[in-house]
Design a protein around this motif. Structure first.
Motif, PDB file in Angstrom:
ATOM      1  N   ALA A   1      41.400  39.231  25.575  1.00 42.43           N
ATOM      2  CA  ALA A   1      40.812  38.272  26.516  1.00 42.43           C
ATOM      3  C   ALA A   1      41.836  37.872  27.582  1.00 42.43           C
ATOM      4  CB  ALA A   1      40.301  37.046  25.770  1.00 42.43           C
ATOM      5  N   LYS A   2      43.089  37.691  27.170  1.00 35.76           N
ATOM      6  CA  LYS A   2      44.106  37.257  28.140  1.00 35.76           C
ATOM      7  C   LYS A   2      44.309  38.311  29.237  1.00 35.76           C
ATOM      8  CE  LYS A   2      47.262  35.995  25.031  1.00 35.76           C
ATOM      9  NZ  LYS A   2      48.434  35.532  24.343  1.00 35.76           N
ATOM     10  N   VAL A   3      44.364  39.584  28.799  1.00 39.17           N
ATOM     11  CA  VAL A   3      44.562  40.654  29.791  1.00 39.17           C
ATOM     12  C   VAL A   3      43.310  40.803  30.658  1.00 39.17           C
ATOM     13  CG1 VAL A   3      45.130  43.101  30.102  1.00 39.17           C
ATOM     14  CG2 VAL A   3      46.137  41.824  28.211  1.00 39.17           C
ATOM     15  N   ALA A   4      42.147  40.703  30.013  1.00 37.94           N
ATOM     16  CA  ALA A   4      40.880  40.836  30.761  1.00 37.94           C
ATOM     17  C   ALA A   4      40.806  39.773  31.851  1.00 37.94           C
ATOM     18  CB  ALA A   4      39.703  40.706  29.806  1.00 37.94           C
ATOM     19  N   LYS A   5      41.215  38.582  31.495  1.00 40.34           N
ATOM     20  CA  LYS A   5      41.179  37.485  32.468  1.00 40.34           C
ATOM     21  C   LYS A   5      42.095  37.806  33.655  1.00 40.34           C
ATOM     22  CE  LYS A   5      40.878  33.600  34.480  1.00 40.34           C
ATOM     23  NZ  LYS A   5      39.721  33.302  35.309  1.00 40.34           N
TER      24      LYS A   5
END
Ligand code: DGJ
Length: 726
Positions: A341-345
């Motif tokens: 999720a952090k990278v996707a964001k």
């Protein structure tokens, strides 16, 4: 059930909902009250009464027919099973005394306003039995479409009267004059969704249908006179059935050359019992006529569908989605999902989708049916992950498969009688599915207690976790629909009631959570149809994310459905090992709703940078892509290229996607001899346009008539042209 009118299929409203076209007199009764002329922008439909009060189909075609009296066809508007009929019957039933034919005669007609559309309602009755059949024809003037549906009523007053058993009830039929016709339709199977098929209709019957709820194709059809077409012009009759259960469309060509088209529910392995006073209403069939070829047919049906998507998000820009299925499969954990999720964001994703694998499991067997999180995977609870992801600034979505259950689940242990299946038979479906308990069944959603269990489970899940996006999957097929504890009537109607409750579940959840998004998924794009278009916001087109395959699927999909529902994910898939570039993959996925599904934790900085740039570019063009008017310009099924164009509704902007699928040395093959000039559609001929990255201005007339040389050289190369009015 006292009244079988299936209100769930549509809502009657006898007042105008503000549709401007209801003001147009699209239905005009003849002076003698014995004919009705129905007009859309460019089509015309007529119904007549004979002197013997038979209701006859007179014609359906070009609006020019309105002003002439010559009618080459005169057929029963509602063919039934009876001696004089040479057409396929729309209605077949059995009266209590065993009589199985019908003899209908006109009783009354009225013009109603239903959902803001003028609607002709013609009621016929049987000459002997207390049976009433009302046919409705709504005129969708501006889209050149009509909707047809039928209500059948057992009007018996006498207590001793018996039941009427409906053995077949289609939504309606039309006839085309004697000619040679070609049919285009879309069939498919897992990984091969929406494959176009074209066939010449010869005398006899051609049927397209589904019997397991999961066609991977569509009930959409387009029929055109053989050999008169360039895709953008020429007569086309087209349509689709507004139903998500088993449907059927039949093309019946007589030996004298006329063609009957009829469609509706597939009454295969089902019947409906009408007791005294009960009625049954079919779903709608949507029918259209255009002189603008298959392209015109598509634009009309797509525009019609776009206006019927669930209202709350209908005009909301679709988020960029990150879905973790291709990265982590069933092996989801709180930690790996949060890292993704952090990278996707960072890349620009706006919604994080936690796919299959999050709920209870016993070993490798996932407990379908028990809709609470697996505490081993989410020790702090699912709600905690959702909260953390939301704090990153992303929405959260979750995968569910409401209609399935496995025998290792707590649900099955408590309610073994809730599954569909015959006693003494093995009704498991797909027993060898990897990662599944092998006793894998469909729940009997025709049961009220099953409906209530699912409604309560999902209300609880959504409330407790604050999730507002469901990816609603159905990996199973609905085949052996045994309902051993049901009455014979319930058994024969189980599929109908099932669909009714499936629709109801989606609708009631939306009432409870108005901002809920629902993604339609069925082991890929197994059941994308008009019924689910009205109840879901986004569709997962296919489990195959190879961009080359997707170019073909997208071209088909956009013939039938709005781009604002077409989800694609950029994954690591490159099934043909072509070494496809990231740019190419993104350009393909950007032609609908863009998502990413790759294992982005393994991507290097350069890959992440390309992804971020492409996502930013997509955000700029997505209002035009998602809500513009689609034109399919070059078919990959016919050439080694594909071109799709969108024009904003106000005509100010356009986006053109070009994909080159292979490049043979110039002049070496018929395809390599084709021009690379493309004629653009939908612009204002008198306006001047600029194209990003190109010098000068171009008149709309030039771009539409002379065309643009699109300079996309090399196999698996793509380009997006952004065109703006000056
Ligand atoms: C089938 C779907 O099409 C996939 O995207 C994924 O959600 C799996 N089911 C999960 O079981």
């Amino acid at each position: 059930m006292t009244n079988k009118t299936v209100l769930i299929f549509f809502f009657f409203s006898f007042w105008s909902l503000g549709n401007a076209y209801s003001q147009i007199n699209s239905i005009i009764p003849g002076d003698d009250g014995r004919s009705w002329k129905l007009s859309t922008r460019s089509s015309f439909y007529e119904v007549w009464l004979t002197k013997d009060n038979e209701v006859k189909f007179s014609c359906y075609g070009d609006k020019l027919m309105k002003d002439i009296s010559y009618r080459p066809l005169l057929k029963d508007e509602l063919p039934t099973r009876n001696a004089r009929n040479y057409a396929e019957s729309v209605i077949e039933l059995e009266f209590p005394d065993g009589v199985r034919n019908l003899d209908l005669t006109f009783e009354s007609a009225e013009i109603l306003d239903i959902d803001g559309y003028q609607t002709l309602a013609i009621t016929q009755k049987d000459k002997l039995y207390p049976l009433r059949v009302t046919e409705y024809i709504s005129v969708i003037y501006e889209k050149d479409l009509i909707e047809k549906w039928i209500t059948v009523k057992n009007g018996a007053k006498d207590k001793r009267s018996g039941n009427i058993e409906i053995e077949r009830l289609m939504s309606g039929s039309i006839f085309l004059p004697q000619n040679d016709y070609d049919l285009t339709h879309y069939s498919g199977w897992w990984g091969h969704e929406l494959q176009p098929a074209v066939t010449t209709l010869t005398p006899g019957s051609k049927i397209i249908h589904v019997r397991d709820f999961k066609p991977y194709g569509s009930s959409f059809f387009a029929v055109k006179p053989t050999g008169e077409h360039d895709g953008f012009s020429g007569e086309v009759w087209f349509g689709t059935v507004d139903y998500s259960g088993n449907w059927k469309v039949q093309f019946e060509k007589s030996s004298t050359g006329e063609l009957q088209i009829l469609g509706g529910m597939n009454f295969w392995d089902q019947s409906v019992i009408l007791k005294k006073g009960e009625s049954f209403t079919t779903p709608k069939i949507i029918l259209g006529y255009t002189r603008e070829g298959l392209s015109g047919a598509s634009r009309n049906i797509v525009a019609y569908t776009a206006e019927r998507l669930p209202q709350y998000h209908r005009n909301t820009v679709r988020p960029v989605i990150y879905n973790s299925w291709f990265a982590t499969g069933f092996g989801v954990t709180e930690n790996n999902q949060y890292e993704l999720a952090k990278v996707a964001k960072k890349m620009g994703a706006e919604l994080f989708m936690l796919d299959d694998g999050w709920y209870q499991s016993k070993g490798i067997a996932m407990s379908l049916g028990d809709w609470t999180e697996d505490k081993n995977k989410f020790p702090n609870g699912l709600a905690s992950l959702v909260k953390k992801v939301k704090q990153l600034g992303m929405e959260f979505g979750i995968w569910v498969e409401p209609e399935s259950v496995v025998t290792t689940s707590e649900l099955y242990k408590m309610h073994p009688d809730w599954i569909l299946g015959y006693p003494n038979r093995d009704s498991r479906i797909d027993p060898h599915r990897i990662g599944r308990e092998d006793k894998y069944y469909m729940l009997n959603l025709a049961r009220e207690d099953v409906y209530e269990y699912l409604f309560d489970s999902y209300c609880k899940l959504l409330k407790e976790t604050d999730i507002r996006y469901l990816k609603w999957d159905m990996n199973n097929l609905l085949t052996d629909v045994g309902f051993p504890s049901g009455t014979r009537e319930e058994q024969m109607e189980v599929r109908i009631k099932y669909v009714e409750n499936m629709y109801r579940l989606m609708e009631e959840l939306r009432k409870e959570f108005p901002d809920l998004w629902i993604e339609n998924c069925a082991g890929g794009g197994g059941r994308i149809d008009m019924g689910l278009m009205k109840r879901t916001d986004i569709s997962w087109v296919s489990d195959v994310t190879d961009p080359v395959v997707r170019i073909f699927m997208h071209y088909s999909y956009l013939a039938l459905y709005p781009a604002s529902t077409m989800l694609d994910l950029v994954t690591d898939a490159d099934n043909h090992e072509l070494g496809l570039s990231m740019g190419f993959k993104f350009d393909v996925a950007m032609s609908g709703i863009l998502g990413v599904g790759a294992n982005i934790l393994a991507w290097n900085d350069m890959q992440l940078d390309i992804a971020a740039k492409k996502i930013a570019e997509y955000k700029e063009i997505r209002p035009i892509v998602q809500f513009g008017i689609p034109y399919r310009l070059i078919s990959p099924y016919e050439t080694n290229r594909s071109a799709i164009q969108y024009v904003s509704q106000d005509g100010e902007k356009s986006v053109l996607f070009i994909y080159n699928l292979s490049e043979d040395p110039s002049g070496s093959t018929p395809e390599a001899k084709q021009s690379t000039i493309i004629r653009i559609k939908g612009l204002d001929p008198n306006a001047a346009y600029t194209i990003e990255g190109m010098d000068g201005t171009f008149s709309g007339k030039f771009l539409m008539e002379q065309g643009l040389d699109y300079h996309v050289r090399g196999a698996y190369k793509s380009r997006i042209f952004k065109i703006s009015k000056k």
